[in-house]
Design a protein around this motif. Structure first.
Motif: not given
Length: 152
Positions: A71-80
């Motif tokens: 899910y979008k921005d759920k995990y810090d590693i995938y933010k932005n």
């Protein structure tokens, strides 16, 4: 006597011509990918080492599975980043025509982000209680087909 201030680059015209004639369907090679066990939520280990996937088709299959669960921005590693599929909002809702169309669009958009994916040929979404079962068929740029199933 005046020397040429521009350096001589061998085969420069050939290099320029090759830029325009490159095949857009040839993607850069995939990097190293380690096998992940989605049932146990951990990386696969053998003899104390991570198991590496050496088949591009398997690498893409794992990537698809992972993006559909992210899910979008759920995990810090995938933010932005552009690595997400926002179908989590649909979980728990009754599947109707509007939600079905929105889910299909979100899933197709997410899967098409991978540079090896040529087309999302078909997929089926069914509701099982509060969760969804997503079955998909995907064509890769090299002609391989991927069929998969995921419960979210």
């Amino acid at each position: 006597m005046v020397e040429n201030i521009f350096p001589l680059i061998p085969d420069l015209q050939e290099q320029v011509d090759n830029i325009n004639s490159t095949d857009n369907n040839v993607a850069l090679p995939l990097g190293r990918v380690f096998k992940f066990d989605f049932e146990n939520n951990k990386f696969v280990m053998k003899d104390g080492k991570l198991v590496e996937i050496d088949n591009d088709k398997e690498k893409v299959e794992q990537w698809i599975h992972l993006i559909l669960l992210t899910y979008k921005d759920k995990y810090d590693i995938y933010k932005n980043t552009d690595f997400y599929c926002n179908i989590e909002d649909m979980i728990g809702k009754k599947l109707n025509v509007l939600y079905l169309a929105e889910m299909k669009d979100e899933i197709t958009t997410a899967i098409m982000k991978h540079r090896y994916v040529d087309n999302v040929d078909s997929f089926n979404i069914s509701q099982i209680g509060r969760k969804f079962n997503v079955q998909y068929n995907i064509s890769l740029i090299n002609g391989d087909l991927i069929g998969g199933e995921l419960n979210v």
